[in-house]
Design an enzyme around this catalytic site. Structure first.
Site, PDB file in Angstrom:
ATOM      1  CG  ASP A  80      67.154  34.747  27.466  1.00 49.32           C
ATOM      2  OD1 ASP A  80      67.372  35.951  27.736  1.00 49.32           O
ATOM      3  OD2 ASP A  80      67.048  34.136  29.303  1.00 49.32           O
ATOM      4  CB  CYS A 121      64.625  41.393  28.621  1.00 48.90           C
ATOM      5  SG  CYS A 121      63.232  42.169  27.371  1.00 48.90           S
ATOM      6  CG  ASP A 122      64.653  36.648  30.739  1.00 48.36           C
ATOM      7  OD1 ASP A 122      63.404  37.818  29.616  1.00 48.36           O
ATOM      8  OD2 ASP A 122      64.892  36.264  29.908  1.00 48.36           O
ATOM      9  CE  LYS A 123      69.607  35.112  31.987  1.00 48.56           C
ATOM     10  NZ  LYS A 123      68.220  34.261  31.136  1.00 48.56           N
ATOM     11  CB  CYS A 193      57.408  38.367  26.690  1.00 45.77           C
ATOM     12  SG  CYS A 193      58.613  37.473  26.195  1.00 45.77           S
ATOM     13  CD  GLU A 442      66.149  31.045  29.880  1.00 48.24           C
ATOM     14  OE1 GLU A 442      66.164  32.338  31.395  1.00 48.24           O
ATOM     15  OE2 GLU A 442      65.066  31.545  29.163  1.00 48.24           O
ATOM     16  CB  SER A 468      61.490  30.178  30.039  1.00 50.94           C
ATOM     17  OG  SER A 468      60.583  30.849  29.884  1.00 50.94           O
TER      18      SER A 468
END
Length: 545
Positions: A80, A121-123, A193, A442, A468
């Site tokens: 992202d 990570c995010d998704k 992150c 985002e 985010s």
């Protein structure tokens, strides 16, 4: 013991199938063992995923030592951060569904018996969760772990720090040389992150719902303990298969409620509302939006990690991580919930350590009396909107301002880089929803510019897009219905008054109904041209709704 994989390995008619399996290195004795999927998501373009092959190797060793046969394949993974603030972000949220579908295809086409899911990570983590719920096989999760923070001039920093310093650069307070030095220092290596953004929030929730070995979420990517956790997970999946313990035997509605409790105590990402809701739907559980807010009102914030505070995931790890937080949250949790360890949460909590120091606070001495996420309703958001309370300054819990309207993220960013903003302005970024965007981008760049230009106390941001996990300030997203579908956000004009009332969970547009009806009679949606076949399918078929 009969196995699902018997469809591809047992009986005379499966001689051709066995021939292919011999080609990939199997021996005759392997056909008596369970076939275990190692659902990896390695790529060398996503920092949170560059080390996952080493974890997949450890998982595979554990599976072999436990008596199974590992089969590794990869899913896609979108970063992202790299996709932020351009057309690429339109693909991020939809990638969650592509990931889930691809896993279903691989596990179903090859009739595999169980799965270890490896992601960071995010998704990707949510995509793996959706697939696990859909397939309902014995499953366990290995989350890749956080990145260590970077250091710039003696101060710990992370990726979001770079986004925020851009605001200072555009104000002329940072030189290009300083910016270049900063960007080199912020992300020192492998891992998701370093703050509590979406990736690390989701890892914490996976552990909280009982789907990973205790200690998994906060153990850092390059910590040698992560490899041991991966190996143990490989051994454990064979035991789960032997016990016949499937995903939905572990993850009940109460497990998801526990995850929401932990999310609020952590002050995690607002994206979890989307992901946990989607997971509940996939698993067949009713989890209304109101439940997220009800939990937020009664569960205090016990941890402050960036962006809500100035601490990092390494500080949370050193304080005891999710196990110690769960111990502090005992009275808020459903304790008769199963976990991948084979133990109930009530028994595990007795084994978990007390927090070290005062980083994780007790409920009677919280950082904030409410949880980290709130749901707002009102004339601007009849079907709800989401705000990260943990990232909102206490003195800004009520805000009244005049609208400044933009029909895309790009328009808003260009204005936020250079224009003056009066005190009490509400930046409205619309046509960035699931269908209007499409893809629900985002808005980290707009909110980071607000922070970097020291506009947090002057400017709020309201959008039908997302934020985010690194967002802070008065940032309200997921406004529903979205502008493309004719929601009230589509009718807002420059200068309209908007009231944000967090204590009363209200988001209201102060325009009389007659005027709104006049505007609606003249309204037509802004339809953004899309050259992508994939995004056109997303809009036409409403794939995420």
């Amino acid at each position: 013991m009969e196995t699902r994989s018997d469809f591809i390995k047992k009986g005379v008619d499966r001689a051709p199938h066995r021939s292919l399996l011999y080609a990939v290195g199997l021996e005759k004795d392997d056909f008596k063992k369970p076939f275990i999927a190692v659902v990896n998501s390695f790529t060398n373009i996503v920092p949170g995923h560059i080390h996952l092959n080493s974890l997949a190797e450890e998982v595979s060793k554990g599976i072999r030592d436990g008596g199974g046969v590992p089969f590794v394949f990869n899913t896609i993974a979108v970063c992202d951060g790299l996709a932020m603030n351009h057309e690429g972000m339109k693909y991020s949220l939809p990638s969650r569904e592509v990931i889930a579908d691809s896993i279903e295809i691989m596990l179903s086409a090859h009739m595999l018996d169980a799965a270890v899911f490896i992601s960071s990570c995010d998704k990707i983590v949510p995509g793996h969760l959706l697939a696990a719920a859909r397939l309902n096989l014995p499953s366990i999760f290995v989350t890749g772990g956080p990145m260590y923070p970077g250091v710039f001039k003696g101060r710990r920093v992370d990726l979001v720090s770079v986004f925020e310093v851009l605001g200072k650069y555009h104000e002329g307070k940072v030189t290009i040389e300083e910016l270049e030095e900063f960007e080199r220092a912020a992300c020192p290596g492998a891992g998701s992150c370093a703050g509590l953004f979406t990736a690390n929030t989701m890892a914490c929730l996976v552990e909280a719902m009982g789907m990973s070995i205790p200690g998994m979420a906060a153990t850092h990517a390059l910590d040698e303990k992560k490899r041991k956790l991966a190996y143990d997970s490989g051994k454990r999946i064979v035991e789960l298969w032997r016990a016949g313990l499937k995903f939905k035997d572990i993850v009940k509605k109460e497990n998801l409620i526990n995850a929401i409790v932990v999310d609020n105590a952590l002050g995690g990402s607002t994206n979890t509302v989307l992901h946990i809701s989607a997971l509940a739907k996939e698993a067949g559980y009713d989890l209304p939006l109101e439940m997220f807010d009800e939990i937020s009102r009664r569960v205090p914030t016990l941890v402050l990690i960036r962006p809500s505070g100035e601490s990092f995931m390494i500080d949370f790890y050193n304080a005891g991580g999710i196990p110690s937080l769960l111990k502090m949250l005992k009275k808020y949790l459903h304790l008769d919930t199963m976990t991948v360890t084979g133990k109930y949460l009530k028994d595990l909590i007795e084994e978990f350590p007390e927090p070290k120091g005062d980083f994780i606070r007790p409920p009677d001495n919280p950082y904030r009396s409410e949880g980290g996420i709130a749901i707002l309703w009102g004339s601007l958001a009849p079907e709800g909107a989401v705000i990260k309370l943990a990232g909102t300054p206490m003195q800004l819990r009520t805000f009244k301002g005049k609208a400044r309207v933009f029909n895309s993220e790009e328009e808003a960013v260009e204005s936020l880089k250079k224009d003056d903003f009066e005190e009490n302005t509400v930046v409205v970024v619309r046509y960035e929803g699931l269908l209007g965007g499409p893809g629900m981008r985002e808005m980290l760049m707009p909110t980071s510019l607000i922070v970097g230009r020291n506009l947090v106390e002057k400017v709020a941001l309201v959008t039908d897009g997302r934020f985010s996990g690194g967002t802070k300030g008065i940032a309200i997203g997921h406004v529903s219905p979205e502008a493309f579908l004719g929601g009230p956000i589509a009718l807002v004009e420059d200068g309209d008054e908007i009231i944000i009332d967090i204590p009363n969970r209200r988001l209201d547009l102060i325009v009389d109904e007659d005027e709104l009806q006049k505007r609606r009679s003249k309204w037509t949606p802004v339809i953004k041209k899309i050259d992508s076949r994939f995004l056109n399918k997303l809009r036409e078929n409403k794939l995420l709704l």
